[in-house]
Design a protein around this motif. Structure first.
Motif, PDB file in Angstrom:
ATOM      1  N   ARG A  54       0.753  -1.180   0.092  1.00 53.22           N
ATOM      2  CA  ARG A  54       0.028   0.036  -0.068  1.00 53.22           C
ATOM      3  C   ARG A  54       0.895   1.078  -0.020  1.00 53.22           C
ATOM      4  O   ARG A  54       1.999   1.132   0.548  1.00 53.22           O
ATOM      5  CB  ARG A  54      -0.892  -0.072   1.328  1.00 53.22           C
ATOM      6  CG  ARG A  54      -2.092  -1.267   1.322  1.00 53.22           C
ATOM      7  CD  ARG A  54      -2.934  -0.981   2.176  1.00 53.22           C
ATOM      8  NE  ARG A  54      -4.065  -1.966   2.179  1.00 53.22           N
ATOM      9  CZ  ARG A  54      -4.890  -1.980   1.430  1.00 53.22           C
ATOM     10  NH1 ARG A  54      -5.162  -0.937   0.476  1.00 53.22           N
ATOM     11  NH2 ARG A  54      -5.737  -3.152   1.214  1.00 53.22           N
ATOM     12  N   ALA A 235     -13.751  -2.437  -0.806  1.00 53.42           N
ATOM     13  CA  ALA A 235     -13.211  -2.225   0.208  1.00 53.42           C
ATOM     14  C   ALA A 235     -11.741  -2.784   0.032  1.00 53.42           C
ATOM     15  O   ALA A 235     -11.347  -3.730  -0.579  1.00 53.42           O
ATOM     16  CB  ALA A 235     -13.701  -2.985   1.317  1.00 53.42           C
ATOM     17  N   GLY A 236     -10.750  -2.120   0.571  1.00 59.29           N
ATOM     18  CA  GLY A 236      -9.465  -2.269   0.440  1.00 59.29           C
ATOM     19  C   GLY A 236      -8.643  -1.500  -0.577  1.00 59.29           C
ATOM     20  O   GLY A 236      -7.267  -1.604  -0.801  1.00 59.29           O
ATOM     21  N   LYS A 237      -9.512  -1.267  -1.646  1.00 60.93           N
ATOM     22  CA  LYS A 237      -8.614  -0.758  -2.915  1.00 60.93           C
ATOM     23  C   LYS A 237      -9.056   0.731  -2.901  1.00 60.93           C
ATOM     24  O   LYS A 237     -10.185   1.220  -2.417  1.00 60.93           O
ATOM     25  CB  LYS A 237      -9.143  -1.542  -4.128  1.00 60.93           C
ATOM     26  CG  LYS A 237      -8.956  -2.956  -4.179  1.00 60.93           C
ATOM     27  CD  LYS A 237      -9.254  -3.694  -5.372  1.00 60.93           C
ATOM     28  CE  LYS A 237      -8.863  -5.000  -5.483  1.00 60.93           C
ATOM     29  NZ  LYS A 237      -9.869  -5.800  -4.537  1.00 60.93           N
ATOM     30  N   TYR A 239      -4.840   0.588  -3.749  1.00 66.67           N
ATOM     31  CA  TYR A 239      -3.762   0.219  -3.144  1.00 66.67           C
ATOM     32  C   TYR A 239      -2.962   1.771  -3.034  1.00 66.67           C
ATOM     33  O   TYR A 239      -2.068   1.929  -2.130  1.00 66.67           O
ATOM     34  CB  TYR A 239      -2.872  -0.667  -3.563  1.00 66.67           C
ATOM     35  CG  TYR A 239      -3.532  -2.043  -3.456  1.00 66.67           C
ATOM     36  CD1 TYR A 239      -4.137  -2.795  -2.374  1.00 66.67           C
ATOM     37  CD2 TYR A 239      -3.953  -2.647  -4.722  1.00 66.67           C
ATOM     38  CE1 TYR A 239      -4.912  -3.694  -2.495  1.00 66.67           C
ATOM     39  CE2 TYR A 239      -4.468  -4.015  -4.665  1.00 66.67           C
ATOM     40  CZ  TYR A 239      -4.943  -4.475  -3.754  1.00 66.67           C
ATOM     41  OH  TYR A 239      -5.694  -5.602  -3.673  1.00 66.67           O
ATOM     42  N   ARG A 521      -6.296  -1.595  -9.128  1.00 64.56           N
ATOM     43  CA  ARG A 521      -5.534  -2.739  -8.449  1.00 64.56           C
ATOM     44  C   ARG A 521      -3.866  -2.428  -8.470  1.00 64.56           C
ATOM     45  O   ARG A 521      -2.959  -3.247  -8.146  1.00 64.56           O
ATOM     46  CB  ARG A 521      -5.704  -3.982  -9.114  1.00 64.56           C
ATOM     47  CG  ARG A 521      -7.217  -4.561  -8.782  1.00 64.56           C
ATOM     48  CD  ARG A 521      -7.617  -5.770  -9.607  1.00 64.56           C
ATOM     49  NE  ARG A 521      -8.773  -6.094  -9.449  1.00 64.56           N
ATOM     50  CZ  ARG A 521      -9.668  -5.643  -9.884  1.00 64.56           C
ATOM     51  NH1 ARG A 521      -9.953  -4.414 -10.329  1.00 64.56           N
ATOM     52  NH2 ARG A 521     -11.054  -6.182  -9.328  1.00 64.56           N
ATOM     53  N   TRP A 523      -0.189  -1.104  -7.819  1.00 66.19           N
ATOM     54  CA  TRP A 523       0.632  -0.905  -6.818  1.00 66.19           C
ATOM     55  C   TRP A 523       2.087  -0.782  -6.882  1.00 66.19           C
ATOM     56  O   TRP A 523       2.608  -1.114  -8.204  1.00 66.19           O
ATOM     57  CB  TRP A 523       0.316  -2.047  -5.377  1.00 66.19           C
ATOM     58  CG  TRP A 523       0.602  -3.359  -5.909  1.00 66.19           C
ATOM     59  CD1 TRP A 523      -0.210  -4.028  -6.498  1.00 66.19           C
ATOM     60  CD2 TRP A 523       1.690  -4.113  -5.571  1.00 66.19           C
ATOM     61  NE1 TRP A 523       0.427  -5.275  -6.715  1.00 66.19           N
ATOM     62  CE2 TRP A 523       1.469  -5.054  -6.023  1.00 66.19           C
ATOM     63  CE3 TRP A 523       3.009  -3.828  -4.578  1.00 66.19           C
ATOM     64  CZ2 TRP A 523       2.353  -6.475  -5.899  1.00 66.19           C
ATOM     65  CZ3 TRP A 523       3.696  -5.050  -4.459  1.00 66.19           C
ATOM     66  CH2 TRP A 523       3.531  -6.311  -5.208  1.00 66.19           C
TER      67      TRP A 523
END
Length: 525
Positions: A54, A235-237, A239, A521, A523
């Protein structure tokens, strides 16, 4: 998973229809070997076992943008900017399956004339408001409203004002004026970013979407800066903490930025420009098979191209094999003066047109040009277009066609590209053949640069759009391809494998068949 359009009438869903998979297998897209051009194909699953890291800022070099209003965008840089802020109902994957994005399911109850889309719940725009059916309806109504300056109407001619309606808060109905078996693919035309229902046309000042990033700064012809959307529905993206899109007027400064560390990746690059990067150990070049092509369009309503023999002579002058090798390093497929690309899987059975200067001269003499003629050729300064124009100039000369080149900044070229007599235009890859057939050659299309009109062709494309049976599709695609091959409103020399160079620490982003840019997505290692 959501319905893919080439099967069934209702929503028993699979990620890829059997017919589509057969098409892809037949065309070699599944398990396709690589051309020996020194360019590697990097599948997105190659690093699936490596956990994403992240944070960080990804710097991307993209072509300059004239306008970033989603209704008006028509250049790769502008599309890339808008796609960070907003999202589509669906996303086409490299195997042409459809990934649910703002829609979670879709089906047709009547063979393609009516489509019902179920929307993802809990999605919020950057201003905090929930995305609902009202926003989707308003978005598509704007795209087809003749009072709006929308460039999308040419791509969705079967959708008229009033055809998009709300069923309930999270369901939308599209009532098309004819059956379109692959309509879900059309909801990802690049203008179809879902915007708030009260969008006022001021995207540069108030860029509000549902996307993974929020635009915090935009300076035309310089850059666009984005920050992570902390309320993103997935959720979570993303990064990344931030994205910086640098805007450039030509490829060389982009390449220098990538080589010198001023950029982490480029949106796209031509095979010619990619050569200096092939031996750089810290740079990889991702590659995607596509239907992207170049149209050498000839105005059939003006002399000398009002004579079919002249247009065929132009096509006969092109050495397609040499162009594919010189311009693309072999990273592509031969074209045959129609836009039905091998990636679609339609089995086009036409004899390949090859260079024949003697026949070209004969045709020109029959058309009243025994010593040839002078013509101005216009194109934009983008990817391999200038080099293509130079090669075309050289290849047409032996037949007596004396070409004066006008290589213009891309934005300048797009100001008049449908009005010039002889123009070379880059066409982004589409996910269905009917999309480019209708947009590039439809009788009422605003993008028909050749101004070619054939009622029988329009009817044929409408039948192709509506048909889901693979044998029938094959027959119709062959007839459409034959019409264009025989009448030659445009010469199409090849289809392109799209290239995307990036530093090796860039992960989670690959090349795209339409040069789209999904950084959800992405990173940095």
């Amino acid at each position: 998973m959501s319905d893919t359009p080439r099967h069934r009438k209702s929503a028993t869903t699979k990620p890829l229809s059997p017919e589509r998979r057969d098409f892809l297998r037949a065309s070699g897209v599944l398990g396709l070997g690589l051309a020996s051009s020194g360019l590697a194909l990097h599948p997105g699953s190659a690093r699936a076992a490596e956990p994403p890291k992240r944070g960080g800022t990804l710097r991307v070099a993209v072509p300059a943008a004239k306008s970033i209003d989603p209704l008006k965008i028509d250049s790769a840089g502008a599309i890339a900017i808008v796609q960070q802020v907003g999202e589509y109902l669906v996303w086409a994957e490299p195997d042409l399956s459809l990934r649910p994005v703002l829609a979670t399911a879709w089906h047709t109850p009547d063979g393609g004339k009516t489509w019902i889309f179920e929307l993802r719940r809990g999605v919020r725009f950057h201003d905090g408001r929930e995305m609902t059916a009202d926003d989707v309806v308003a978005t598509f109504e704007r795209l087809v409203d003749p009072k709006q300056a929308s460039v999308a109407r040419a791509q969705i001619p079967f959708l008229k004002p009033g055809d998009t309606t709300k069923v309930d808060r999270h369901t939308v109905k599209f009532a098309l004026d004819r059956p379109v078996g692959e309509f879900p693919y059309y909801t990802q035309i690049y203008n179809a970013i879902i915007l708030p229902h009260d969008y006022a046309g001021d995207f540069a000042k108030h860029p509000v979407g549902t996307g993974p990033f929020r635009m915090v700064d935009y300076k035309p012809q310089q850059h666009a800066r984005f920050e992570r959307n902390p309320d993103y529905w997935d959720a979570g993206k993303p990064y990344l903490d931030a994205v910086h899109l640098g805007l450039y007027g030509s490829p060389q400064p982009m390449i220098l930025a990538l080589q010198g560390g001023g950029a982490d990746m480029m949106l796209g690059i031509s095979s010619i420009d990619a050569k200096p990067l092939l031996d750089k150990p810290d740079i990889r070049i991702a590659r995607a098979h596509s239907s992207a092509t170049r149209l050498l369009a000839m105005r059939v309503d003006r002399k000398p191209f009002d004579d079919r023999r002249v247009r065929e002579a132009v096509a006969l002058c092109l050495n397609r094999e040499a162009m594919l090798e010189v311009l693309l390093g072999g990273a592509g497929e031969l074209g045959n003066d129609h836009p039905v690309a091998p990636i679609f899987g339609d089995h086009i059975r036409l004899k390949q047109r090859r260079r024949d200067i003697a026949h070209a001269k004969q045709l020109l003499a029959q058309a009243g040009h025994p010593t040839g003629f002078d013509i101005d050729l216009y194109t934009g300064d983008y990817l391999e277009l200038p080099q293509y124009a130079i090669l075309a100039q050289q290849m047409l000369a032996p037949a007596g066609i004396r070409v004066k080149l006008h290589v213009e900044p891309l934005n300048t070229y797009y100001d008049h590209w449908t009005e010039v007599d002889f123009g070379l235009t880059d066409w982004t890859g589409r996910t269905t053949p009917s999309q480019i057939l209708s947009a590039a050659f439809g009788g009422h299309s605003e993008w028909n640069a050749a101004h070619w009109k054939h009622p029988g062709f329009d009817k044929l494309v409408a039948e192709l759009e509506a048909t889901v049976d693979p044998r029938q599709r094959d027959r119709l695609a062959n007839r459409a391809a034959a019409m264009l091959h025989d009448d030659v409103p445009a010469a199409i020399a090849y289809f392109i494998d799209l290239l995307r160079p990036m530093r090796r620490n860039v992960r989670g982003v690959e090349a795209n068949m339409s040069q789209y840019l999904d950084l959800t997505r992405a990173w940095l290692a």
